[in-house]
Design an enzyme around this catalytic site. Structure first.
Site, PDB file in Angstrom:
ATOM      1  N   TRP A 164      89.167 129.368  40.175  1.00  0.00           N
ATOM      2  CA  TRP A 164      87.722 129.327  40.436  1.00  0.00           C
ATOM      3  C   TRP A 164      86.936 128.451  39.485  1.00  0.00           C
ATOM      4  O   TRP A 164      85.798 128.108  39.766  1.00  0.00           O
ATOM      5  CB  TRP A 164      87.164 130.748  40.419  1.00  0.00           C
ATOM      6  CG  TRP A 164      87.087 131.353  41.769  1.00  0.00           C
ATOM      7  CD1 TRP A 164      88.130 131.587  42.628  1.00  0.00           C
ATOM      8  CD2 TRP A 164      85.896 131.799  42.430  1.00  0.00           C
ATOM      9  NE1 TRP A 164      87.651 132.159  43.774  1.00  0.00           N
ATOM     10  CE2 TRP A 164      86.292 132.308  43.674  1.00  0.00           C
ATOM     11  CE3 TRP A 164      84.547 131.843  42.080  1.00  0.00           C
ATOM     12  CZ2 TRP A 164      85.370 132.844  44.587  1.00  0.00           C
ATOM     13  CZ3 TRP A 164      83.641 132.375  42.979  1.00  0.00           C
ATOM     14  CH2 TRP A 164      84.059 132.851  44.220  1.00  0.00           C
TER      15      TRP A 164
ATOM     16  N   TYR B  53      95.299 126.019  41.307  1.00  0.00           N
ATOM     17  CA  TYR B  53      94.398 126.974  41.968  1.00  0.00           C
ATOM     18  C   TYR B  53      93.545 127.718  40.948  1.00  0.00           C
ATOM     19  O   TYR B  53      94.043 128.145  39.907  1.00  0.00           O
ATOM     20  CB  TYR B  53      95.199 128.001  42.777  1.00  0.00           C
ATOM     21  CG  TYR B  53      94.309 128.971  43.508  1.00  0.00           C
ATOM     22  CD1 TYR B  53      93.776 128.631  44.748  1.00  0.00           C
ATOM     23  CD2 TYR B  53      93.956 130.203  42.953  1.00  0.00           C
ATOM     24  CE1 TYR B  53      92.920 129.497  45.412  1.00  0.00           C
ATOM     25  CE2 TYR B  53      93.108 131.069  43.616  1.00  0.00           C
ATOM     26  CZ  TYR B  53      92.591 130.708  44.846  1.00  0.00           C
ATOM     27  OH  TYR B  53      91.741 131.568  45.497  1.00  0.00           O
TER      28      TYR B  53
HETATM   29  N1  LIG Z   1      96.699 141.912  42.473  1.00  0.00           N
HETATM   30  C1  LIG Z   1      95.725 141.103  42.867  1.00  0.00           C
HETATM   31  N2  LIG Z   1      95.715 139.814  42.463  1.00  0.00           N
HETATM   32  C2  LIG Z   1      94.733 138.980  42.843  1.00  0.00           C
HETATM   33  C3  LIG Z   1      93.687 139.443  43.677  1.00  0.00           C
HETATM   34  C4  LIG Z   1      93.715 140.803  44.108  1.00  0.00           C
HETATM   35  O1  LIG Z   1      92.841 141.267  44.850  1.00  0.00           O
HETATM   36  N3  LIG Z   1      94.743 141.600  43.670  1.00  0.00           N
HETATM   37  N4  LIG Z   1      92.696 138.580  44.064  1.00  0.00           N
HETATM   38  C5  LIG Z   1      93.062 137.182  44.170  1.00  0.00           C
HETATM   39  C6  LIG Z   1      91.925 136.319  44.435  1.00  0.00           C
HETATM   40  S1  LIG Z   1      91.022 136.662  45.844  1.00  0.00           S
HETATM   41  C7  LIG Z   1      91.615 135.238  43.673  1.00  0.00           C
HETATM   42  S2  LIG Z   1      90.393 134.165  44.206  1.00  0.00           S
HETATM   43  C8  LIG Z   1      92.374 134.925  42.432  1.00  0.00           C
HETATM   44  C9  LIG Z   1      91.473 134.384  41.298  1.00  0.00           C
HETATM   45  O2  LIG Z   1      92.251 133.748  40.357  1.00  0.00           O
HETATM   46  P1  LIG Z   1      91.651 132.612  39.409  1.00  0.00           P
HETATM   47  O3  LIG Z   1      90.659 131.789  40.137  1.00  0.00           O
HETATM   48  O4  LIG Z   1      92.795 131.910  38.768  1.00  0.00           O
HETATM   49  O5  LIG Z   1      90.895 133.510  38.322  1.00  0.00           O
HETATM   50  P2  LIG Z   1      89.794 133.128  37.268  1.00  0.00           P
HETATM   51  O6  LIG Z   1      89.829 134.202  36.228  1.00  0.00           O
HETATM   52  O7  LIG Z   1      88.495 132.868  37.934  1.00  0.00           O
HETATM   53  O8  LIG Z   1      90.372 131.801  36.607  1.00  0.00           O
HETATM   54  C10 LIG Z   1      89.586 130.721  36.278  1.00  0.00           C
HETATM   55  C11 LIG Z   1      90.038 130.182  34.915  1.00  0.00           C
HETATM   56  O9  LIG Z   1      89.368 128.942  34.684  1.00  0.00           O
HETATM   57  C12 LIG Z   1      88.886 128.912  33.352  1.00  0.00           C
HETATM   58  N5  LIG Z   1      87.743 127.993  33.334  1.00  0.00           N
HETATM   59  C13 LIG Z   1      86.447 128.249  33.603  1.00  0.00           C
HETATM   60  N6  LIG Z   1      85.711 127.126  33.527  1.00  0.00           N
HETATM   61  C14 LIG Z   1      86.566 126.129  33.212  1.00  0.00           C
HETATM   62  C15 LIG Z   1      86.415 124.728  33.017  1.00  0.00           C
HETATM   63  O10 LIG Z   1      85.351 124.158  33.117  1.00  0.00           O
HETATM   64  N7  LIG Z   1      87.543 124.011  32.730  1.00  0.00           N
HETATM   65  C16 LIG Z   1      88.752 124.594  32.606  1.00  0.00           C
HETATM   66  N8  LIG Z   1      89.793 123.818  32.347  1.00  0.00           N
HETATM   67  N9  LIG Z   1      88.927 125.925  32.784  1.00  0.00           N
HETATM   68  C17 LIG Z   1      87.857 126.661  33.097  1.00  0.00           C
HETATM   69  C18 LIG Z   1      88.548 130.348  33.033  1.00  0.00           C
HETATM   70  O11 LIG Z   1      88.545 130.551  31.633  1.00  0.00           O
HETATM   71  C19 LIG Z   1      89.652 131.100  33.774  1.00  0.00           C
HETATM   72  O12 LIG Z   1      90.766 131.320  32.951  1.00  0.00           O
HETATM   73  O13 LIG Z   1      93.055 136.099  41.985  1.00  0.00           O
HETATM   74  C20 LIG Z   1      93.889 136.651  42.997  1.00  0.00           C
HETATM   75  N10 LIG Z   1      94.743 137.683  42.444  1.00  0.00           N
HETATM   76  N1  LIG Z   2      82.496 141.382  40.845  1.00  0.00           N
HETATM   77  C1  LIG Z   2      83.381 140.590  41.466  1.00  0.00           C
HETATM   78  N2  LIG Z   2      83.161 140.235  42.760  1.00  0.00           N
HETATM   79  C2  LIG Z   2      84.058 139.450  43.401  1.00  0.00           C
HETATM   80  C3  LIG Z   2      85.201 138.930  42.742  1.00  0.00           C
HETATM   81  C4  LIG Z   2      85.408 139.326  41.389  1.00  0.00           C
HETATM   82  O1  LIG Z   2      86.393 138.946  40.759  1.00  0.00           O
HETATM   83  N3  LIG Z   2      84.483 140.152  40.788  1.00  0.00           N
HETATM   84  N4  LIG Z   2      86.061 138.092  43.414  1.00  0.00           N
HETATM   85  C5  LIG Z   2      85.556 137.408  44.605  1.00  0.00           C
HETATM   86  C6  LIG Z   2      86.646 136.846  45.412  1.00  0.00           C
HETATM   87  S1  LIG Z   2      87.397 135.425  44.869  1.00  0.00           S
HETATM   88  C7  LIG Z   2      87.010 137.355  46.603  1.00  0.00           C
HETATM   89  S2  LIG Z   2      88.212 136.590  47.520  1.00  0.00           S
HETATM   90  C8  LIG Z   2      86.382 138.557  47.133  1.00  0.00           C
HETATM   91  C9  LIG Z   2      87.453 139.515  47.638  1.00  0.00           C
HETATM   92  O2  LIG Z   2      86.935 140.438  48.474  1.00  0.00           O
HETATM   93  P1  LIG Z   2      87.840 141.700  48.852  1.00  0.00           P
HETATM   94  O3  LIG Z   2      89.250 141.284  48.927  1.00  0.00           O
HETATM   95  O4  LIG Z   2      87.284 142.318  50.038  1.00  0.00           O
HETATM   96  O5  LIG Z   2      87.582 142.579  47.550  1.00  0.00           O
HETATM   97  P2  LIG Z   2      88.401 143.776  46.896  1.00  0.00           P
HETATM   98  O6  LIG Z   2      87.484 144.359  45.865  1.00  0.00           O
HETATM   99  O7  LIG Z   2      89.721 143.334  46.438  1.00  0.00           O
HETATM  100  O8  LIG Z   2      88.610 144.802  48.067  1.00  0.00           O
HETATM  101  C10 LIG Z   2      87.530 145.456  48.697  1.00  0.00           C
HETATM  102  C11 LIG Z   2      87.899 146.881  48.924  1.00  0.00           C
HETATM  103  O9  LIG Z   2      88.858 147.001  49.947  1.00  0.00           O
HETATM  104  C12 LIG Z   2      89.459 148.268  49.809  1.00  0.00           C
HETATM  105  N5  LIG Z   2      90.816 148.239  50.323  1.00  0.00           N
HETATM  106  C13 LIG Z   2      91.938 147.842  49.687  1.00  0.00           C
HETATM  107  N6  LIG Z   2      93.008 147.962  50.504  1.00  0.00           N
HETATM  108  C14 LIG Z   2      92.538 148.462  51.663  1.00  0.00           C
HETATM  109  C15 LIG Z   2      93.143 148.820  52.902  1.00  0.00           C
HETATM  110  O10 LIG Z   2      94.341 148.672  53.104  1.00  0.00           O
HETATM  111  N7  LIG Z   2      92.314 149.295  53.875  1.00  0.00           N
HETATM  112  C16 LIG Z   2      90.995 149.436  53.697  1.00  0.00           C
HETATM  113  N8  LIG Z   2      90.276 149.882  54.721  1.00  0.00           N
HETATM  114  N9  LIG Z   2      90.400 149.129  52.541  1.00  0.00           N
HETATM  115  C17 LIG Z   2      91.156 148.631  51.554  1.00  0.00           C
HETATM  116  C18 LIG Z   2      89.473 148.570  48.330  1.00  0.00           C
HETATM  117  O11 LIG Z   2      89.038 149.909  48.125  1.00  0.00           O
HETATM  118  C19 LIG Z   2      88.571 147.525  47.741  1.00  0.00           C
HETATM  119  O12 LIG Z   2      87.629 148.029  46.839  1.00  0.00           O
HETATM  120  O13 LIG Z   2      85.618 139.220  46.140  1.00  0.00           O
HETATM  121  C20 LIG Z   2      84.727 138.341  45.471  1.00  0.00           C
HETATM  122  N10 LIG Z   2      83.809 139.141  44.700  1.00  0.00           N
HETATM  123 MO   LIG Z   3      89.326 135.067  46.069  1.00  0.00          MO
END
Ligand SMILES: Nc1nc2c(c(=O)[nH]1)N[C@H]1C(S)=C(S)[C@@H](COP(=O)(O)OP(=O)(O)OC[C@H]3O[C@@H](n4cnc5c(=O)[nH]c(N)nc54)[C@H](O)[C@@H]3O)O[C@H]1N2
Ligand SMILES: Nc1nc2c(c(=O)[nH]1)N[C@H]1C(S)=C(S)[C@@H](COP(=O)(O)OP(=O)(O)OC[C@H]3O[C@@H](n4cnc5c(=O)[nH]c(N)nc54)[C@H](O)[C@@H]3O)O[C@H]1N2
Ligand SMILES: [Mo]
Length: 780
Positions: free
Chosen positions: A112, A110
């Protein structure tokens, strides 16, 4: 490389880049009205010392051979040649597959990765394992929307229809009177979209709607979740309690006879069952404003006033991904839909339900008539899966049963995990537990561009090129521009792209033809482009050939105006266009979900008290949301990300009143603690944070003082040291990383220096280095 300008793209925007001896000069795409500052993260990273220059093998694995090993995460590394790395990796995959078949190999991988569609690392892993050993144990769903993507099909329809193709920003700008957003519409989030986002239009649409008089209401623990442009109202809620608030709103609508009973009868099933629950017919608990106020911290009068604000208006309800990244996360997703239905809004222009609007740049956008095809992944010969966030459970509990979407499944016994393009030591919860889970493996192979914490737990680390160091095609189904991602820089050190790595491994495993089909990377890109070109041709649309596209650097694609189609058609004629649910209607009561018999996700939406609540010992909620300064953990060492840290540490925020009570001042180093560990961070004080809440974004690279500690301390500020590793419910088993509970104190004494961006100890003289290339063998 000569200094020429090249077109390129990323998940956070298209740009052109000039490589000046390793320093990049970035110019955002001229058609982007609101380019992202995340582009700055590319400027200084090409030759950063934390990059991986050669393949590496972990000393303990090389000396003792494959097998469970508690030293993962604390061991040193030996630089090896590609020849050695290839023979070690190929031999180990052969060994494991020979012993136990693809059931012993976890290839979920898993993550991005980067925006290019061909070099999409996860697809490359899947294709490699399918073609070489016939399959792998896979993961399903995402960390983003683990709960929503499972529940939405039961109650309304496919998530993409409700999110990506939900009510469009255009419609909202033109028609919505009230935009009610649970979790806000932060522009920091909509600046990214997987595959690319050449035009950042959310700020403009929000401005347009607000100028027309649309009223934005954001329910969130953080005021900053609503952009200033919205000129909206902030309802500061306790994290994790939105379900109680929405239940009370429904109770008020019903009681005041403001619920759209005709819509509820004609287009929904189950409203009477929910009304019985609102009225407490079974348990005597009336779910009214006073009841909800106690739970969610918003005064009862304000809840009543909110119901008045919604009544009789064209209302769009949105629920952020964040709300469902918590225990019982299915409930707010379901209740947002029910609220929109009770207001009679689904299917009206600018009204109804738009799940996760603004969470990503994909949502609320038009779609391309033809999408750029993905790399075909081949056929997985086995059907073994885990919901993606159950990785530690799987590794720690092989053979045990678990519930998922109405089924009882068994965790497989995994010996080898192969990861490219993701960073589980960023994305997963309870990192001490994850470390123990990874210690059970025989072997972990990781392809990375830099020494992330995941790379530091691997047995074999294969250096991958960054997107800037190769050619690809950038495109998303919601982006009308297809971008030729031209090469900007030469590969760092000996880094190779994932496709080259897997091609060579396939050659050694006898599956080269199946993997490559005789194409090199450029030929694959042209091949995929041609497939798109042919599909467009069938619709009478002609686009230039690949060579011309490549030279132009950009291609504008035709789009279709089909946003909101599912609910619009359904509203027009529910018989002709039923929803893809068992009843063909919106399910406020779901007989299917009731039959799954999950106490934590019953037949109608409910309020369930979560396991984690603030108490005397851990009096604060921690919000671990998405970072404003980067995408997840990617390029955390990049210029913009680093510029937003203080003393090299990630910055958390809290309310000044809470800070004062804790004896904390602006700029202090704080320690944030709970039973799972401790995180150090710099603190900033802000009245835009609800009292009782501490916010620390995700993505700072894990930097433990003692990696093997039972309760580790991260010097840098990774909140996943603290988050709890449980599923949302027995229905979807989604990730619950968004909130946890903590104590926060001022750190006294000299805080330890952050070392996240220093490589681990590397020896350049392997014990058997004198051996000819390829002779290094684990345990030899
Ligand atoms: N506590 C908490 N945890 C969360 C979240 C949260 O809201 N709270 N959000 C979650 C969500 S929504 C998501 S989507 C995940 C994201 O989790 P990930 O998708 O695992 O996060 P990234 O940092 O985008 O990891 C991508 C990795 O790929 C590497 N990479 C980039 N390009 C390449 C390439 O071409 N080849 C290879 N081999 N590697 C490459 C980058 O260096 C990076 O280390 O995290 C989740 N974790
Ligand atoms: N700059 C930037 N943008 C991103 C990403 C990133 O890594 N960096 N990740 C992308 C990815 S993979 C995803 S999946 C999306 C995720 O999109 P989201 O999951 O919606 O993003 P978050 O920033 O984790 O949360 C949005 C807001 O929800 C509020 N929140 C948290 N818990 C609660 C709750 O219980 N109730 C309410 N009402 N609000 C709450 C928090 O204040 C938080 O700032 O974002 C995407 N956009
Ligand atoms: Mo995500």
């Amino acid at each position: 490389m000569t200094a020429t300008r090249a077109m390129h793209s990323s998940h956070w925007g298209a740009f052109s880049a000039l490589n000046d001896n390793g320093t990049l000069h970035i110019t955002p795409f001229s058609g982007d009205p609101d380019p992202s500052p995340l582009l700055q993260n590319f400027e200084n990273v090409l030759r950063h010392p934390v990059r991986l220059a050669t393949p590496m093998v972990r000393r303990g694995w090389l000396e003792d051979g494959p097998g469970p090993d508690d030293r993962r995460g604390a061991d040193d590394y030996i630089a090896i040649s590609w020849e050695q790395a290839y023979s070690l990796a190929a031999a180990e995959l052969k060994r494991v597959a020979g012993l136990a078949g693809p059931e012993a190999v976890f290839g979920g991988s898993y993550g991005w990765s980067s925006a290019g569609r061909f070099h999409h690392a996860q697809s490359q892993v899947h294709r490699f394992l399918n073609t070489s050993i016939g399959g792998y144990v896979r993961s399903v769903n995402s960390y983003s929307s683990g709960a929503a993507s499972v529940i939405l099909p039961h109650i309304v329809g496919d998530m993409n229809e409700i999110a990506r193709r939900g009510v469009s920003w255009q419609e909202i700008a033109e028609h919505s009177e009230v935009v009610l957003s649970f979790g806000g519409l932060a522009l920091k989030n909509s600046q990214v979209a997987s595959g690319g986002l050449s035009e950042h239009t959310e700020r403009g649409f929000i401005q347009q709607a607000a100028r027309r008089g649309a009223r934005f209401i954001s329910v969130s623990p953080l005021a900053s979740d609503l952009p200033d442009e919205a000129q909206g109202e902030w309802l500061a809620i306790h994290p994790g309690t939105d379900s109680a608030l929405i239940l009370a709103l429904l109770q008020i609508l019903k009681q005041r006879q403001w619920s759209d009973e005709a819509f509820l009868a004609d287009y929904c099933v189950g409203w009477p069952q929910l009304v019985a629950y609102l009225n407490g017919e079974q348990d005597g608990q009336l779910r009214d404003a006073a009841w909800a106020a106690e739970i969610c911290g918003i005064p009862a009068a304000r809840i009543e006033a909110l119901a008045e604000q919604l009544h009789g208006k064209r209302v769009i309800v949105s629920v952020a991904h964040a709300l469902q990244r918590a225990q019982h996360g299915e409930q707010p997703v379901w209740l947002g839909l029910v609220l929109a239905a009770a207001l009679g809004q689904p299917g009206l222009p600018g009204g109804g339900y738009s799940y996760a609007l603004g969470a990503l740049g994909h949502y609320g956008k038009q779609h391309n008539r033809v999408a750029f095809p993905a790399l075909p992944q081949g056929k997985n010969g086995i059907d073994r899966l885990i919901p993606v966030a159950r990785i530690s459970d799987m590794l720690l509990h092989p053979g045990e049963k678990f519930r998922y979407n109405g089924r009882t499944l068994t965790y497989p016994t995994i010996k080898l995990a192969w990861w490219a393009g993701g960073n589980p030591f960023h994305h997963h919860q309870d990192l001490a537990r994850l470390r123990k889970a990874f210690a059970t493996l025989d072997t972990l192979i990781v392809h990375e561009v830099a020494w992330t914490s995941t790379a530091r737990h691997a047995d074999l680390v294969l250096p991958a090129t960054m997107t800037l160091e190769r050619e690809d095609v950038g495109g998303a189904p919601t982006d009308r521009h297809l971008i030729a991602m031209q090469q900007v820089a030469a590969p760092y050190g000996e880094a190779k792209d994932d496709y080259s790595i897997f091609s060579e491994l396939s050659r050694r495993l006898g599956s080269e033809q199946a993997f490559t089909e005789g194409r090199n990377a450029r030929e694959w890109q042209a091949h995929l482009y041609q497939q798109m070109q042919e599909k467009l041709q069938q619709q009478g649309i002609s686009v230039p050939d690949f060579a011309t596209f490549w030279q132009q650097g950009i291609l504008e694609l035709p789009q279709s105006d089909d946003a909101g189609r599912l609910l619009r058609h359904f509203r027009r004629d529910p018989q002709q266009h039923p929803l893809p649910t068992p009843s063909g209607k919106i399910e406020i009561y779901s007989a299917t979900l009731a039959s799954f018999d999950n106490a934590d996700c019953p037949g109608h939406p409910v309020w369930l008290t979560p396991l984690q609540q603030p108490d005397e010992q851990y009096p604060f909620y921690l919000i671990a949301n998405q970072p404003a300064s980067r995408l997840h953990s990617q390029l955390d060492f990049g210029r913009f990300s680093v510029s937003q840290k203080r003393g090299g540490r990630e910055v958390c925020s809290m309310h000044p009143r809470d800070a004062q009570q804790q004896g904390i001042a602006e700029g202090d180093v704080v320690e944030i603690t709970n039973p799972r560990g401790t995180v150090l961070a710099s603190v900033t004080l802000s009245e835009k944070v609800r009292t009782g809440v501490v916010q620390l974004p995700t993505g700072a690279w894990y930097d433990p003082v003692d990696p093997l500690a039972e309760q580790p301390t991260c010097r840098h500020g990774n909140p996943n040291v603290l988050t709890l590793d449980i599923g949302t419910s027995g229905l979807s088993q989604g990730c619950t990383g968004q909130i946890t509970v903590v104590q926060i104190r001022r750190f006294t004494g000299e805080p330890p220096a952050v070392r996240a961006f220093e490589p681990p100890v590397i020896s350049r003289n392997p014990p058997q280095a004198s051996a000819a290339a390829g002779d290094v063998a684990p345990g030899a």
